[in-house]
Scaffold this active site. Structure first.
Site, PDB file in Angstrom:
ATOM      1  N   TRP A 166      42.650  29.321  34.566  1.00 14.92           N
ATOM      2  CA  TRP A 166      42.695  30.781  34.499  1.00 14.92           C
ATOM      3  C   TRP A 166      42.990  31.250  33.076  1.00 14.92           C
ATOM      4  O   TRP A 166      43.797  32.138  32.867  1.00 14.92           O
ATOM      5  CB  TRP A 166      43.753  31.362  35.462  1.00 14.92           C
ATOM      6  N   ARG A 247      52.562  41.714  29.292  1.00 17.10           N
ATOM      7  CA  ARG A 247      52.839  42.602  30.437  1.00 17.10           C
ATOM      8  C   ARG A 247      53.092  44.030  29.999  1.00 17.10           C
ATOM      9  O   ARG A 247      52.732  44.975  30.688  1.00 17.10           O
ATOM     10  CB  ARG A 247      54.100  42.123  31.162  1.00 17.10           C
ATOM     11  N   GLY A 343      32.900  58.309  48.514  1.00 20.17           N
ATOM     12  CA  GLY A 343      32.128  57.873  49.676  1.00 20.17           C
ATOM     13  C   GLY A 343      31.271  56.661  49.330  1.00 20.17           C
ATOM     14  O   GLY A 343      31.684  55.792  48.559  1.00 20.17           O
ATOM     15  N   GLU A 367      49.614  37.584  34.681  1.00 21.61           N
ATOM     16  CA  GLU A 367      50.780  37.964  33.864  1.00 21.61           C
ATOM     17  C   GLU A 367      51.993  38.256  34.733  1.00 21.61           C
ATOM     18  O   GLU A 367      52.703  39.227  34.542  1.00 21.61           O
ATOM     19  CB  GLU A 367      50.469  39.192  32.991  1.00 21.61           C
TER      20      GLU A 367
END
Lengths: 388, 248
Positions: A166, A247, A343, A367
């Site tokens: 990741w 962060r 919608g 994070e």
């Protein structure tokens, strides 16, 4: 119509002239350079590489670091506003800037030797070199302390073995900031592209952050020169300090996503006619829009004070957890409600809403997951850690 | 060499303009102000010419304290020195031109750039007036420019084409969109602009030659008309476009 942002409480009145100019400049940059191309890249699953020199020219990388490295030396509020505007474009583009700045340049600046700083920081600021950050492993996400990646001291070099997962920018990076255990203690290493035994395959099949490169980093008997270890780290605390920087930017970035989803929903609600009148005239729609404005306004004030605390060096990491947790969750919820207002049109790439929603699913987890931030604040207020 | 951009602080292009209670000025409350978009070309032209020829760049504006915001943007884009001719009284173009010319005389610039017009009142008068007052040539609505030793060659927009003009400097040039691609202020430039001074000067007082006695908003748009929904409506549509709307 040009994006005006949302400022229900005149929060701009609390900003300096420079902070406003930073916000407006990045806003215009996003309008001119990111919005026209982002859907194409998102759908193709590619990162717009030609943005890198443009972002570097503007000074978006390592922008809070000292001018002597070619950085803008901005305060943390200006940095936050930049992240907010970038994420108004796309979370993937903001992620690129977050990683380059908070997870690569920040640790080199904070833990690196003078030689490492002088060599890497100017190149990273100019976008000539790209960096990535390897902490998370396939089996160690929220619990990075259990990492398996190991370095051994072989006298004239370190031998690195293990795998990371990741990793934003991994495949396109020239240098990886890699965290590995050396004699049982977490240390940081600079691993350069081309190091024998180092590969960084791209992870495919993402339904989120598609305009961002996500990779695995694999180290097989990689010889790392002795001068590539960070001399000033302090165990696991050091990579966590980096995450705290990132962060902080994410807490601001989420506001950008939320603002564009709100703006899209508001404009749509005012022009979409059902039962002979705009759907904005129905009470249920108004309630949804008011909820969005309220939550965004709260998030803006939360971040501004967070930034002021950071600039005064009074910030505690638990306060960053609170803001990241609140703001990303709020942005994801707003993206979902915006999709409801739009919608069926909400699922089309003609509108940015579904893209932001899908992106924010990742942002909520990376994070520090939403859950981990809950437990960080939970421990802070009760004194009882709930995750061990 | 010295390169000066004369710039203005104007309502945002998307601001909703209301006429003030006096009926002869706009109501400024809630209106966001920006650097006049055409003046961005003027600033960029000054910066590019300095990069080629060396020297110093200036930006000058006449107005109240709020104009400082626009001067900061000029600094952030890379202008070296900025001057605020501090006066927020009502002046017409003639009076502003006199004050600018007086200041420019002291600065002795080689090139003076303006945006081709300010998007607030669209007078398009200042570049020509200032050049005349300084006794130097002026070229308007310039889309391309090159400088060769003492010659300045400009391409300007004219109806249906371009005209190439040759002149000498000092010169006043009014910039049209297309002259260049204005740079973004860099984040570094924005931060550095904080520590650069804004020089404030008292402009000379000159009575206005013209006075605004009233302002009116254009009549509000009339609703559309549907003349039919199939091919049989075409002759009537053509007739109306020809006779009523007079567009064909």
């Amino acid at each position: 119509m040009k994006f005006k942002g949302l400022d229900y409480y005149d929060v701009a009145g609390l900003l300096s002239e420079e902070e406003i100019l930073v916000r407006d400049t990045v806003r215009e940059f996003v309008e001119d350079n990111i919005l026209p191309i982002i859907e194409k890249h998102y759908s193709a699953g590619t990162f717009p590489m030609d943005l890198i020199p443009k972002m570097a020219d503007l000074g978006m990388f390592g922008s809070t670091l000292p001018a002597k490295y070619g950085c803008a030396e901005m305060n943390n509020v200006a940095y936050g506003l930049m992240m907010q505007e970038l994420e108004r474009g796309d979370s993937g583009i903001r992620s690129f800037a977050s990683v380059q700045s908070a997870l690569v340049m920040y640790p080199i600046f904070t833990f690196g030797s003078e030689q490492q700083k002088d060599f890497w920081l100017p190149k990273l600021a100019k976008g000539e070199k790209i960096g990535c950050f390897g902490l998370t492993e396939p089996d160690y996400g929220s619990n990075p302390g259990g990492m398996i990646t190991r370095a051994e001291d072989k006298g004239d070099h370190y031998l690195l073995n293990g795998a990371k997962m990741w990793i934003t920018n991994g495949t396109i990076a020239d240098v990886a900031v890699v965290w590995a255990k050396l004699n049982g203690v977490v240390h940081g290493f600079l691993v350069e592209k081309g190091t024998k035994g180092f590969t960084a395959p791209e992870m495919k099949g993402k339904h989120s952050l598609r305009a961002s490169v996500t990779s695995e980093l694999i180290f097989q008997d990689c010889k790392i020169p002795k001068e590539n270890i960070f001399p000033k780290t302090d165990g696991l605390k050091s990579p966590l300090m980096c995450l705290n920087q990132a962060r902080y930017g994410i807490a601001w970035g989420a506001i950008g996503s939320a603002m564009t989803c709100y703006d899209t929903a508001l404009n749509y609600a005012k022009s979409r006619i059902q039962f002979g009148k705009p759907i904005a005239s129905f009470q249920i729609t108004q309630e949804k829009l008011v909820h969005m404005v309220t939550e965004i306004t709260k998030a803006q004030l939360l971040c501004l004070q967070l930034g002021r605390l950071k600039d005064q060096k009074k910030l505690r990491f638990q306060q960053v957890s609170l803001a990241k947790r609140n703001n990303v969750n709020m942005a994801l919820e707003i993206a979902r409600v915006a999709r409801e207002i739009l919608g069926a049109n909400g699922i089309l790439d003609e509108y940015p809403v579904m893209r932001h929603m899908a992106n924010l699913e990742s942002v909520k987890t990376y994070e520090g997951t939403h859950e981990m931030h809950t437990l960080i604040v939970g421990e802070d207020i009760t004194g009882i850690p709930a995750y061990v | 060499m010295k390169f000066v951009a004369c710039i203005n602080h104007v309502p945002d292009t998307e601001a909703k303009i209301k006429i003030g209670s006096g009926g002869n000025a706009i109501d400024r409350t809630g209106v966001n102000y920006i650097l006049n978009p055409y003046d961005e070309f003027a600033i960029e032209a000054a910066l590019q010419l300095k990069e080629k020829k060396g020297g110093e760049t200036f930006a000058v504006t006449l107005g109240g304290d709020s104009h400082k915001e626009t001067l900061r943007k000029a600094l952030a884009m890379g202008i070296d020195k900025v001057i605020l001719l501090k006066d927020d009284s009502v002046r017409d173009s003639f009076s502003v031109a006199k004050a600018l010319a007086d200041e420019l005389k002291k600065l002795t610039p080689d090139f003076i750039f303006f945006g081709k017009q300010s998007i607030d009142y669209n007078g398009e008068q200042l570049p020509g007036l200032v050049a005349e007052m300084l006794g130097i040539p002026s070229v308007s609505t310039v889309v391309k420019m090159s400088v060769e030793e003492t010659k300045v060659i400009c391409e300007r927009e004219i109806e249906g084409g371009h005209e190439v003009v040759e002149t000498s400097y000092p010169v006043v040039i009014s910039a049209q969109k297309g002259l260049n691609e204005p740079r973004y202020p860099s984040l570094k430039g924005i931060m550095a602009s904080k520590s650069k001074p804004i020089e404030e000067r008292q402009p000379i007082a000159v009575p206005s030659a013209a006075e605004v006695v009233g302002m009116q908003k254009p009549p509000s748009k009339q609703s559309g008309k549907i003349v039919g929904t199939d091919a049989t409506a075409v002759p009537e549509l053509v007739r109306l476009l020809h006779e009523e709307a007079k567009v064909i």
